[in-house]
Design an enzyme around this catalytic site. Structure first.
Site, PDB file in Angstrom:
ATOM      1  N   HIS A  17       0.815  -1.226   0.000  1.00  0.00           N
ATOM      2  CA  HIS A  17       0.000   0.000   0.000  1.00  0.00           C
ATOM      3  C   HIS A  17       0.849   1.277   0.000  1.00  0.00           C
ATOM      4  O   HIS A  17       0.685   2.130  -0.883  1.00  0.00           O
ATOM      5  CB  HIS A  17      -0.989  -0.014   1.181  1.00  0.00           C
ATOM      6  CG  HIS A  17      -1.599   1.329   1.458  1.00  0.00           C
ATOM      7  ND1 HIS A  17      -2.426   1.973   0.551  1.00  0.00           N
ATOM      8  CD2 HIS A  17      -1.487   2.171   2.524  1.00  0.00           C
ATOM      9  CE1 HIS A  17      -2.785   3.146   1.059  1.00  0.00           C
ATOM     10  NE2 HIS A  17      -2.233   3.285   2.244  1.00  0.00           N
ATOM     11  N   HIS A  41       4.012   6.627   5.642  1.00  0.00           N
ATOM     12  CA  HIS A  41       2.857   7.385   6.141  1.00  0.00           C
ATOM     13  C   HIS A  41       1.979   6.666   7.172  1.00  0.00           C
ATOM     14  O   HIS A  41       1.284   7.304   7.938  1.00  0.00           O
ATOM     15  CB  HIS A  41       2.006   7.925   4.977  1.00  0.00           C
ATOM     16  CG  HIS A  41       1.127   6.915   4.313  1.00  0.00           C
ATOM     17  ND1 HIS A  41       1.500   6.255   3.158  1.00  0.00           N
ATOM     18  CD2 HIS A  41      -0.109   6.446   4.621  1.00  0.00           C
ATOM     19  CE1 HIS A  41       0.533   5.445   2.781  1.00  0.00           C
ATOM     20  NE2 HIS A  41      -0.463   5.537   3.651  1.00  0.00           N
ATOM     21  N   GLU A  45       0.914   5.375  12.979  1.00  0.00           N
ATOM     22  CA  GLU A  45      -0.434   4.950  13.342  1.00  0.00           C
ATOM     23  C   GLU A  45      -0.564   3.431  13.526  1.00  0.00           C
ATOM     24  O   GLU A  45      -1.276   2.964  14.406  1.00  0.00           O
ATOM     25  CB  GLU A  45      -1.407   5.413  12.243  1.00  0.00           C
ATOM     26  CG  GLU A  45      -2.845   5.393  12.691  1.00  0.00           C
ATOM     27  CD  GLU A  45      -3.774   5.911  11.600  1.00  0.00           C
ATOM     28  OE1 GLU A  45      -4.965   5.627  11.700  1.00  0.00           O
ATOM     29  OE2 GLU A  45      -3.302   6.575  10.659  1.00  0.00           O
ATOM     30  N   ASP A  46       0.135   2.666  12.685  1.00  0.00           N
ATOM     31  CA  ASP A  46      -0.120   1.217  12.633  1.00  0.00           C
ATOM     32  C   ASP A  46       0.992   0.323  13.164  1.00  0.00           C
ATOM     33  O   ASP A  46       0.895  -0.899  13.085  1.00  0.00           O
ATOM     34  CB  ASP A  46      -0.414   0.794  11.169  1.00  0.00           C
ATOM     35  CG  ASP A  46      -1.710   1.384  10.652  1.00  0.00           C
ATOM     36  OD1 ASP A  46      -2.527   1.815  11.486  1.00  0.00           O
ATOM     37  OD2 ASP A  46      -1.916   1.431   9.427  1.00  0.00           O
ATOM     38  N   ASP A 107      -2.763   8.614  -0.723  1.00  0.00           N
ATOM     39  CA  ASP A 107      -3.139   7.514   0.176  1.00  0.00           C
ATOM     40  C   ASP A 107      -4.613   7.155  -0.024  1.00  0.00           C
ATOM     41  O   ASP A 107      -4.979   5.998  -0.169  1.00  0.00           O
ATOM     42  CB  ASP A 107      -2.867   7.953   1.624  1.00  0.00           C
ATOM     43  CG  ASP A 107      -3.451   7.011   2.665  1.00  0.00           C
ATOM     44  OD1 ASP A 107      -3.307   5.788   2.503  1.00  0.00           O
ATOM     45  OD2 ASP A 107      -4.052   7.504   3.644  1.00  0.00           O
TER      46      ASP A 107
END
Length: 283
Positions: A17, A41, A45-46, A107
């Site tokens: 991705h 990016h 967050e992940d 994104d």
């Protein structure tokens, strides 16, 4: 390294991705920091990695952009029309560096292109509506028309699948006519405009599926099929200054028959995103 072992809903490795998102950005010729931020990016967050980890390895600018992207992911569209404008304003106000928005648009575009892997139909439609009402207009205001059209096309495919397939088929049926028209029009324009009038470029565009759908849906028009539209194919002529634009328009209106009520002067009255040009329809 950070995404190692993570999978997307499609079952492919998560790293695909951010890499595909970075590839979508390349036509804008971004700087190295934007590309690095794009690939990283989703890290804050992940994954367990932090802004400080990114700063240590890739520098402060990349870390700040990644943090900005992480903050933007908290903005959610709830389906209320009245909140759309304030959402867009908040989206832009939260961003210190414009590169955050550019990465966010890429994104969202890749997420839209792979949205069919999301198992929940309701959520797919909510994401498409959010994209159509918040992201596509921001791309439009920034003048990134190519991305705006791509975002709208993906939303159209998800929200109105039958209409999307119909228009896609109708556009396909017009391909031969379109290629002939565009090739011929370019030659004719080259012949009728005198050599002393500088032409920097003659290009063309084909109306996007969602723009066609919007026009067919408007009550003031009685169009039913794609082929009914006057502006399905458009030639774009670029010259070197404003007076030349009006001069070329005058030449074309002398050679061809201009259609009444089909002329727009966006040089005298620019669009809100700063777009300026002259639009005419001729026979």
């Amino acid at each position: 390294e950070a995404h190692h072992g993570q999978l997307r809903k499609s079952g492919e490795p998560y790293i695909i991705h951010p890499l595909m998102t970075a590839e979508l950005l390349l036509y804008l010729k971004p700087d190295l920091i934007t590309i690095q931020s794009c690939i990283l990016h989703d890290v804050i967050e992940d994954t367990p990695q932090t802004k400080e980890d990114i700063a240590a390895r890739f520098g402060t600018d990349v870390a700040v952009i990644c943090e900005g992207l992480s903050k933007l992911s908290t903005i959610r569209y709830r389906g209320e029309e009245r909140s759309v404008e304030s959402l867009r304003k908040m989206f832009i106000a939260m961003v210190e560096d414009l590169r955050v928005i550019i990465v966010k648009l890429a994104d969202r575009l890749h997420n839209m292109q792979t949205l069919e892997f999301h198992p929940n139909k309701e959520k797919r439609e909510r994401i498409a509506l959010e994209t159509l009402n918040v992201y596509a207009p921001i791309a439009d205001r920034l003048g990134i028309f190519h991305m705006k059209e791509q975002l709208e096309t993906e939303c159209f495919r998800i929200l109105y699948p039958k209409e999307y397939e119909k228009i896609k088929q109708e556009r396909k049926e017009l391909e031969e006519e379109q290629n002939f028209f565009l090739k011929e029009a370019k030659v004719i324009i080259g012949k009728v405009i005198p050599a002393e009038v500088p032409i920097i470029d003659i290009s063309y565009r084909i109306k996007s599926p969602f723009s066609i759908y919007r026009k067919l849906s408007r009550k003031e028009y009685s169009y039913t099929h794609t082929k009914d539209l006057y502006d399905l194919f458009a030639i774009r002529i670029i010259t070197n200054n404003i007076p030349r634009c009006y001069e070329i328009l005058g030449i074309l209106h002398n050679v061809f028959v201009p259609m009444p009520k089909r002329f727009k002067d966006y040089i005298a009255l620019p669009k809100e995103n700063g777009y300026q040009s002259l639009h005419t329809t001729v026979v």
